[in-house]
Scaffold this motif. Structure first.
Motif, PDB file in Angstrom:
ATOM      1  N   MET A  27     -11.765  11.852   9.057  1.00 42.82           N
ATOM      2  CA  MET A  27     -12.594  11.979   7.867  1.00 42.82           C
ATOM      3  C   MET A  27     -13.334  10.661   7.628  1.00 42.82           C
ATOM      4  SD  MET A  27     -11.436  13.151   4.060  1.00 42.82           S
ATOM      5  CE  MET A  27     -10.839  11.556   3.505  1.00 42.82           C
ATOM      6  N   ARG A  28     -14.622  10.674   7.895  1.00 39.34           N
ATOM      7  CA  ARG A  28     -15.421   9.459   7.748  1.00 39.34           C
ATOM      8  C   ARG A  28     -16.518   9.577   6.705  1.00 39.34           C
ATOM      9  NH1 ARG A  28     -16.899   6.104  13.247  1.00 39.34           N
ATOM     10  NH2 ARG A  28     -15.045   4.795  13.212  1.00 39.34           N
ATOM     11  N   ARG A  78     -19.450  13.570   2.493  1.00 42.33           N
ATOM     12  CA  ARG A  78     -20.392  14.681   2.378  1.00 42.33           C
ATOM     13  C   ARG A  78     -20.045  15.850   3.288  1.00 42.33           C
ATOM     14  NH1 ARG A  78     -25.749  11.397   3.677  1.00 42.33           N
ATOM     15  NH2 ARG A  78     -24.263  10.599   5.208  1.00 42.33           N
ATOM     16  N   TRP A  79     -19.075  15.655   4.168  1.00 42.77           N
ATOM     17  CA  TRP A  79     -18.627  16.750   5.039  1.00 42.77           C
ATOM     18  C   TRP A  79     -17.799  17.720   4.205  1.00 42.77           C
ATOM     19  CZ3 TRP A  79     -14.030  17.014   8.798  1.00 42.77           C
ATOM     20  CH2 TRP A  79     -14.214  18.056   9.717  1.00 42.77           C
ATOM     21  N   GLY A  80     -18.070  18.995   4.317  1.00 47.89           N
ATOM     22  CA  GLY A  80     -17.401  19.972   3.474  1.00 47.89           C
ATOM     23  C   GLY A  80     -16.016  20.373   3.921  1.00 47.89           C
ATOM     24  N   ARG A  81     -15.521  19.772   5.009  1.00 50.03           N
ATOM     25  CA  ARG A  81     -14.231  20.206   5.535  1.00 50.03           C
ATOM     26  C   ARG A  81     -13.178  19.097   5.489  1.00 50.03           C
ATOM     27  NH1 ARG A  81     -15.435  23.979  10.744  1.00 50.03           N
ATOM     28  NH2 ARG A  81     -13.390  24.689  10.113  1.00 50.03           N
ATOM     29  N   ASN A  82     -13.421  18.091   4.668  1.00 49.32           N
ATOM     30  CA  ASN A  82     -12.489  16.971   4.621  1.00 49.32           C
ATOM     31  C   ASN A  82     -11.086  17.391   4.189  1.00 49.32           C
ATOM     32  OD1 ASN A  82     -14.244  14.919   5.481  1.00 49.32           O
ATOM     33  ND2 ASN A  82     -15.124  14.696   3.443  1.00 49.32           N
ATOM     34  N   ASP A  83     -11.006  18.407   3.328  1.00 51.40           N
ATOM     35  CA  ASP A  83      -9.685  18.817   2.855  1.00 51.40           C
ATOM     36  C   ASP A  83      -8.869  19.513   3.938  1.00 51.40           C
ATOM     37  OD1 ASP A  83     -11.527  20.950   2.701  1.00 51.40           O
ATOM     38  OD2 ASP A  83     -10.262  22.020   1.268  1.00 51.40           O
ATOM     39  N   GLY A 124      -3.735  25.236  18.342  1.00 53.45           N
ATOM     40  CA  GLY A 124      -5.041  24.907  18.888  1.00 53.45           C
ATOM     41  C   GLY A 124      -5.700  23.814  18.070  1.00 53.45           C
ATOM     42  N   CYS A 125      -5.831  22.649  18.635  1.00 51.42           N
ATOM     43  CA  CYS A 125      -6.358  21.508  17.887  1.00 51.42           C
ATOM     44  C   CYS A 125      -7.889  21.514  17.916  1.00 51.42           C
ATOM     45  CB  CYS A 125      -5.817  20.207  18.481  1.00 51.42           C
ATOM     46  SG  CYS A 125      -4.007  20.117  18.408  1.00 51.42           S
ATOM     47  N   LYS A 126      -8.490  21.216  16.781  1.00 53.29           N
ATOM     48  CA  LYS A 126      -9.948  21.267  16.677  1.00 53.29           C
ATOM     49  C   LYS A 126     -10.435  20.179  15.703  1.00 53.29           C
ATOM     50  CE  LYS A 126     -10.041  24.763  12.993  1.00 53.29           C
ATOM     51  NZ  LYS A 126     -10.457  26.114  12.605  1.00 53.29           N
ATOM     52  N   HIS A 127     -11.720  19.822  15.810  1.00 53.77           N
ATOM     53  CA  HIS A 127     -12.799  20.304  16.663  1.00 53.77           C
ATOM     54  C   HIS A 127     -13.179  19.142  17.564  1.00 53.77           C
ATOM     55  CE1 HIS A 127     -12.953  22.185  12.646  1.00 53.77           C
ATOM     56  NE2 HIS A 127     -13.317  23.298  13.259  1.00 53.77           N
ATOM     57  N   PHE A 128     -13.211  19.350  18.862  1.00 55.47           N
ATOM     58  CA  PHE A 128     -13.358  18.326  19.881  1.00 55.47           C
ATOM     59  C   PHE A 128     -14.829  18.192  20.267  1.00 55.47           C
ATOM     60  CE2 PHE A 128     -11.951  16.948  24.348  1.00 55.47           C
ATOM     61  CZ  PHE A 128     -11.429  15.748  23.930  1.00 55.47           C
ATOM     62  N   ASP A 129     -15.600  17.154  19.861  1.00 56.17           N
ATOM     63  CA  ASP A 129     -15.087  15.955  19.263  1.00 56.17           C
ATOM     64  C   ASP A 129     -16.202  15.234  18.515  1.00 56.17           C
ATOM     65  OD1 ASP A 129     -13.071  14.100  18.683  1.00 56.17           O
ATOM     66  OD2 ASP A 129     -13.602  12.872  20.385  1.00 56.17           O
ATOM     67  N   ALA A 130     -15.820  14.173  17.774  1.00 55.25           N
ATOM     68  CA  ALA A 130     -16.748  13.376  16.952  1.00 55.25           C
ATOM     69  C   ALA A 130     -17.521  14.257  15.986  1.00 55.25           C
ATOM     70  CB  ALA A 130     -17.699  12.568  17.835  1.00 55.25           C
ATOM     71  N   TYR A 131     -16.817  15.208  15.426  1.00 46.57           N
ATOM     72  CA  TYR A 131     -17.359  16.137  14.432  1.00 46.57           C
ATOM     73  C   TYR A 131     -17.250  15.452  13.066  1.00 46.57           C
ATOM     74  CZ  TYR A 131     -17.864  20.938  12.503  1.00 46.57           C
ATOM     75  OH  TYR A 131     -18.281  22.079  11.865  1.00 46.57           O
ATOM     76  N   GLY A 132     -17.396  16.166  11.978  1.00 47.97           N
ATOM     77  CA  GLY A 132     -17.121  15.595  10.668  1.00 47.97           C
ATOM     78  C   GLY A 132     -18.254  14.817  10.032  1.00 47.97           C
ATOM     79  N   GLY A 133     -19.496  15.166  10.364  1.00 45.29           N
ATOM     80  CA  GLY A 133     -20.620  14.506   9.709  1.00 45.29           C
ATOM     81  C   GLY A 133     -21.061  15.261   8.469  1.00 45.29           C
ATOM     82  N   PRO A 134     -22.128  14.816   7.826  1.00 46.47           N
ATOM     83  CA  PRO A 134     -22.629  15.487   6.618  1.00 46.47           C
ATOM     84  C   PRO A 134     -22.949  16.958   6.879  1.00 46.47           C
ATOM     85  CG  PRO A 134     -23.711  13.385   6.942  1.00 46.47           C
ATOM     86  CD  PRO A 134     -22.923  13.644   8.185  1.00 46.47           C
ATOM     87  N   GLU A 135     -22.852  17.766   5.824  1.00 50.72           N
ATOM     88  CA  GLU A 135     -23.111  19.195   5.981  1.00 50.72           C
ATOM     89  C   GLU A 135     -24.563  19.471   6.371  1.00 50.72           C
ATOM     90  OE1 GLU A 135     -20.825  22.039   5.421  1.00 50.72           O
ATOM     91  OE2 GLU A 135     -19.623  20.303   5.946  1.00 50.72           O
TER      92      GLU A 135
END
Length: 413
Positions: free
Chosen positions: A135-136, A139-144, A178-189
């Motif tokens: 979580m960086r 503004r990413w909607g999936r931080n929770d 199943g681990c996700k999401h590969f990779d460097a995801y988690g940017g602004p929506e």
């Protein structure tokens, strides 16, 4: 010992892949060798809607699509605290026990639906969980859905979650993680562009020290699948990224499971990333990279349904398809699909465990451990009871009970 039994109402079968005395590899090799190209397409292109049955081999449909991040997202099962809250507990016991209870309830529901003939209703045993992105950006909607911003901590939690979901039986999996999401995801929506199409520009140092550690921990813990993400990494869409999915994940880390795309991610290679402009080239790139299974979008025709045309055009080798099929069938075998039910102790779970008093208590205890207390230093906040008597809850989720439960919660009943 060679066991014969009726497995799916298609008749008695006497095929090596049903022979429990053979090794897993021999059984998988036998099964895959019997598949036609259309039959393989009906498996590799159906990660979301459920695979097609293969009646001549007695093989039922299988639903790869299950979300198990904090309870079963499809059924009114026990709802556990969301991932970011569980992270605040700083306890691998908490995360393991939640994952274990989730897996037990998923297994019980799967058995119920299998017994009443609705096997392919989406109630599979293969989880797209845990979410271990770092979580960086707020503004990413999936931080929770994540465990926060620390790569080491996220990896420790990921390993505990994988072990809880998959169980500790020497032969069978409870469910598969199943681990996700590969990779460097988690940017602004959406700003500056949609998370479905943004390009993460990452140095190798940052890739290896920030984004890789949790996924590597997940692989070491024995996860059976990894989901490739929507975004591109240094200009290459993740689901077509051979360096990511083969060179690093498989060859460097030794991952033996299957890679599944995020829903619509392969289609997005054409429609959003504009990395390629046609179906055949996209199939060839993703197959070459090592993406075993497409989680197809519900709104349009999926890309992997045209795999046969890519083979006919000479862009994909049939032998490559068979190799990519093996981890998927191996997983289904370890879940017990092709063994006599009486051999698998996990099939003894029934719906009495769903929202059982023990699991409800676990949810409550886990939630209590997620509380974070803040010190009102120097009375910065006017929290003295004489200053106010009411509290207002404001914002877009103030009167939305569904949103208040957080992402991927079990449906309210």
């Amino acid at each position: 010992m060679h066991i014969k039994w009726c497995t799916s109402c298609y008749g008695f079968l006497d095929l090596p892949f049903y022979n429990v005395s053979l090794t897993w590899d021999k059984r998988v090799d036998d099964l895959v060798s019997r598949l036609t190209i259309p039959e393989m397409v009906g498996q590799m292109s159906r990660g979301s809607g459920g695979t097609f049955p293969i009646p001549r081999l007695g093989i039922k449909p299988y639903a790869f699509y299950s979300e198990c991040l904090r309870g079963d997202v499809k059924q009114p099962a026990t709802p556990f605290p969301e991932a970011l809250g569980l992270a605040a507990a700083f306890s691998t016991d908490v995360i393991y026990n939640v994952a274990r209870a989730t897996g037990i309830e998923l297994r019980a529901l799967n058995t119920m639906f299998s017994n009443n003939g609705s096997y392919n209703n989406g109630q599979g045993l293969s989880c797209f969980s845990p979410v271990i992105n770092i979580m960086r950006d707020p503004r990413w909607g999936r931080n929770d859905e994540t465990y926060g911003e620390d790569p080491y901590f996220t990896g420790v939690y990921a390993a505990a979650f994988v072990q809880g979901l998959q169980g500790n039986h020497p032969r069978y999996l409870l469910t598969n993680a199943g681990c996700k999401h590969f990779d460097a995801y988690g940017g602004p929506e959406t700003d500056p562009m949609s998370r479905m199409e943004f390009n993460a520009v990452v140095t190798m140092r940052d890739w290896r020290t920030t984004f890789f550690p949790a996924f590597r921990a997940c692989v070491k813990a024995g996860t059976y699948n990894i989901m490739c993400s929507y975004n591109s990494v240094n200009g290459i869409p993740a689901c077509a990224h051979k360096q990511l999915l083969t060179d690093i994940l498989r060859e460097e880390w030794g991952f033996k499971g299957y890679v599944v795309s995020d829903e619509g991610a392969i289609e997005n290679i054409i429609s959003r990333h504009h990395y390629l402009n046609n179906t055949i080239d996209t199939i060839a790139a993703c197959i070459d990279a090592g993406c075993n299974l497409e989680l197809e979008p519900h709104s349009s025709l999926n890309i992997y349904s045209s795999i046969a045309q890519a083979v006919a055009a000479g862009r994909v080798e049939e032998s490559r398809l068979r190799e990519l099929m093996k981890p998927m069938w191996y997983t289904r075998m370890r879940l017990g699909e092709f063994d006599p039910p009486e051999m698998n102790p996990y099939k003894e779970y029934n719906v009495s465990v769903v929202q059982s008093p023990e699991h409800r208590q676990l949810a409550l205890d886990s939630a209590m451990k997620t509380f974070v207390l803040l010190k009102n230093q120097n009375s910065f906040l006017p929290l003295n009871g004489s200053h106010f008597s009411k509290m207002a809850v404001i914002g877009p989720m103030a009167d939305n009970p569904d949103a208040q439960t957080g992402d991927y919660s079990s449906p309210l009943d």
